[in-house]
Enzyme design. Structure first.
Site, PDB file in Angstrom:
ATOM      1  N   HIS A 106      44.372  14.319  47.363  1.00 19.20           N
ATOM      2  CA  HIS A 106      45.575  15.165  47.267  1.00 19.20           C
ATOM      3  C   HIS A 106      45.349  16.323  46.285  1.00 19.20           C
ATOM      4  O   HIS A 106      46.299  16.811  45.668  1.00 19.20           O
ATOM      5  CB  HIS A 106      46.797  14.338  46.825  1.00 19.20           C
ATOM      6  N   SER A 116      33.814  43.917  42.064  1.00 18.43           N
ATOM      7  CA  SER A 116      35.001  44.600  42.560  1.00 18.43           C
ATOM      8  C   SER A 116      34.845  46.097  42.317  1.00 18.43           C
ATOM      9  O   SER A 116      34.254  46.519  41.326  1.00 18.43           O
ATOM     10  CB  SER A 116      36.234  44.089  41.806  1.00 18.43           C
ATOM     11  N   LYS A 133      35.165  41.518  37.453  1.00 18.45           N
ATOM     12  CA  LYS A 133      35.064  40.593  38.578  1.00 18.45           C
ATOM     13  C   LYS A 133      33.646  40.218  38.943  1.00 18.45           C
ATOM     14  O   LYS A 133      32.739  41.041  38.948  1.00 18.45           O
ATOM     15  CB  LYS A 133      35.728  41.204  39.815  1.00 18.45           C
ATOM     16  N   GLU A 153      33.032  32.885  50.577  1.00 16.01           N
ATOM     17  CA  GLU A 153      34.293  33.242  51.236  1.00 16.01           C
ATOM     18  C   GLU A 153      34.061  33.692  52.667  1.00 16.01           C
ATOM     19  O   GLU A 153      34.830  33.382  53.576  1.00 16.01           O
ATOM     20  CB  GLU A 153      34.986  34.369  50.464  1.00 16.01           C
TER      21      GLU A 153
END
Ligand code: ARG
Length: 471
Positions: free
Chosen positions: A155, A276, A282, A289
Site C-alpha cells: 500500500h 532542466s 534539476k 520516465e
C-alpha cells in the site's frame, strides 16, 4: 511497371499509390524476403519447375541483392509498392526475364507471412540477449549493494524490511518469465507458410517440408487459409513485449521515487540523467520516465493489433499490412528501453545509510516481534494485538520498538485478554528478546524460507542467478 497490371487499363491514382505503399516499413523484411525466395527457388528446382542452371542463376541474383541490402546500397523505388515487388524488380534488373519465374507457386500473402515469421524469430533472439543484459545489470547491482536494507512496502506504506538484492532479484524473476514467454511465442511462430499460395494452397507439387527445413522452421502450417491470415504470433509477441515493458516501467517508477531527495536511496549517474532548461538545480531521471511513458505506446500497439484482427474474415485482407508498424515499433522500443535501463542500473549509486535509516521508520519490524512472541507459545492473533498496542505506545512516545522499556512491554502483555500464559508474561528475559527481534537484522533473518529475504536465502538466490548469467 506494376507487377499486377495485366487486367488494368488505367493508372493508379497517386493518392491510392501513396496510401497503399508499405516499402518504407517492410524494407526491414528484405533480408528475410530474400532468404524465403532462395528457399522457394530451391523448392521449385526440386519440383522440376526450374532447371538446375535456372535455379543457380536466380539464387546468384538473390544473393547479389542480399549483398546490396546488407551494404545499404540497394535503391528502393516507392513506385513499386512494397519490399516484395521491389526485390523482384531488382532481380529482373540483374538477371533479366528469368526473374519472372521466381513467383511460381507463391503469393505475396504466404510470402509476407513467411517473412514476418523469419523477422520475428531473429528479433526475439535479439530481445532475448537484451533481456539477459538487463538481468545482468540487476544482478551486478545486487552483488555490489545488495546487502543494503530497505523498507519493503505494501500500500506504499512501510511494511517489512527487505534486502535490496531481494528487491532487485524480483525483477530478475519477471524478466526470466518474459524470456520464457518470448521463447514460447517463437516456438509457435516457427512454422513455414510457404506453399499456401494466396489462400488455397500452391498449384504445384511443392515439398513444403523441405523448404521449411531449409529456412530453419520446425514444420509447416497445416491450413493454407490460416497460414495467410494468422497473425496470432504477432499478438503473442506484442503481449510478451508489452508485459516486459510494464515490468521495466514498474522499475522505472521506483527509480524515479528512490532518486527523489526525500528518499535519497539512489543517485542516477550524470550520464543517465538530464537537466532542466529553466531550473538550474534539476537533475531528472528522464530515461526512466521515458521507459514508463513508452510502455504506454507498446500497450497501445498490443490493443491496436487485437482490434485490427477482430473483424477480419478469412483469408488475407489488406488490413493485415498494418501489423508491421505496431510490431516493429514495439520490438525496437523494448530493445532500446532494455539498453537504457541496464545502463541506468549499472551506473546507479546506492546510499545504504539512507536506505537503512528509512527502514528504521514505520515500525517495519513489528511482524518480526509478533513472530518472536509466537515462538514463545503465544497465539499469532494475540501476538498481533499485543505488538499493535506496543506500536501505538512507541508512536506516542516517538521511539522505535527496540527502545521500549520492560515495564511498557510487560503492561502490554498483561493487558491482553487473549489468555497469554503467566509463565510467558512473567519471564524476565522476554522484553529483551522482543527488543532484539525489533532490530532490522533479526527481522530480516527471521524470513528464512525459500524465496524469503533472510540474508542466507538471498545469498543462495543470488548465487543461482550469478551462475546462470555468468556474472
Ligand atoms: N504489403 C503487403 C502486406 O504487408 C504484402 C501482401 C500484399 N498482398 C496483396 N495481395 N496485396 O500485407
Amino acid at each position: 511497371m506494376r507487377l499486377w497490371g495485366g487486367r488494368f487499363e488505367g493508372t493508379t491514382d497517386e493518392r491510392v499509390a501513396d496510401f497503399t505503399r508499405s516499402i518504407e516499413l517492410d524494407r526491414a523484411l528484405a533480408i528475410d524476403d530474400i532468404a524465403g525466395s532462395i528457399a522457394h527457388v530451391h523448392g521449385l528446382g526440386r519440383a522440376g519447375l526450374l532447371a538446375d542452371d535456372e535455379v543457380a542463376a536466380i539464387v546468384a541474383g538473390l544473393e547479389g541483392l542480399r549483398g546490396e541490402v546488407r551494404a545499404g546500397t540497394i535503391v528502393w523505388d516507392p513506385a513499386l509498392e512494397d519490399v516484395h515487388m521491389n526485390l523482384e524488380a531488382a532481380l529482373r534488373a540483374r538477371i533479366g526475364a528469368l526473374a519472372g519465374r521466381l513467383h511460381t507457386g507463391r503469393s505475396r500473402n504466404d510470402q509476407v507471412a513467411t517473412d514476418l515469421r523469419l523477422w520475428l524469430r531473429r528479433t526475439i533472439d535479439g530481445l532475448d540477449g537484451a533481456i539477459l543484459g538487463m538481468e545482468r545489470a540487476l544482478v551486478g547491482l545486487a552483488v555490489r549493494d545488495g546487502e543494503a536494507v530497505m523498507p519493503g512496502t505494501t500500500h506504499i506504506q512501510p511494511a517489512q524490511p527487505v534486502l535490496l538484492a531481494h528487491h532487485l532479484l524480483a525483477y530478475v524473476e519477471m524478466l526470466e518469465r518474459d524470456r520464457g514467454r518470448l521463447a514460447d511465442c517463437r516456438r509457435r511462430a516457427n512454422v513455414s507458410p510457404l506453399g499456401s499460395g494466396a489462400l488455397a494452397g500452391a498449384g504445384y507439387p511443392l515439398d513444403r517440408e523441405a523448404t521449411a527445413k531449409e529456412l530453419g522452421f520446425d514444420g509447416v502450417t497445416a491450413n493454407s487459409l490460416d497460414a495467410v491470415s494468422d497473425r496470432d504470433f504477432v499478438v503473442e509477441a506484442l503481449a510478451a513485449i508489452a508485459l516486459c515493458m510494464v515490468h521495466l516501467s514498474r522499475l522505472a517508477e521506483e527509480i524515479t521515487w528512490w532518486s527523489n531527495p526525500r528518499f535519497g536511496f539512489v543517485r542516477a549517474a550524470d550520464s543517465f540523467s538530464t537537466g532542466s532548461s529553466m531550473m538550474p538545480n534539476k537533475k531528472n531521471p528522464d530515461p526512466a520516465e521515458l521507459v514508463r511513458g513508452r510502455a504506454a505506446r507498446v500497450i497501445g500497439s498490443l490493443t491496436g493489433m487485437l482490434a485490427l484482427l477482430k473483424g477480419l474474415p478469412l483469408a488475407y485482407q489488406r488490413d493485415l499490412q498494418e501489423d508491421k508498424p505496431p510490431l516493429f515499433e514495439a520490438a525496437a522500443t523494448l530493445e532500446a528501453s532494455l539498453g537504457v535501463m541496464a545502463g541506468m542500473i549499472s551506473t546507479l549509486t546506492v546510499d545504504r545509510e539512507r536506505m537503512r535509516a528509512a527502514a528504521g521508520e514505520g515500525y517495519v519490524t513489528a511482524t518480526a516481534v509478533a513472530d518472536a512472541l509466537v515462538r514463545r507459545g503465544v497465539a499469532f492473533r494475540a501476538a498481533h494485538h499485543v505488538v499493535g498496542t506496543l506500536v501505538a505506545e512507541a508512536e506516542r512516545s516517538g521511539v522505535g520498538l527496540e527502545a521500549l522499556d520492560d515495564a511498557t512491554i510487560a503492561a502490554a502483555l498483561a493487558a491482553s485478554d487473549d489468555g497469554i500464559a503467566f509463565t510467558i508474561m512473567g519471564d524476565a528475559a522476554l522484553p529483551g528478546e522482543l527488543r532484539a527481534a525489533a532490530g532490522l537484522d533479526g527481522a530480516l533473518a527471521g524470513c528464512d524460507v525459500v524465496g524469503g529475504t533472510a540474508p542466507r536465502r538471498v545469498a543462495a538466490a543470488l548465487a543461482v542467478a550469478r551462475a546462470r548469467l555468468g556474472v
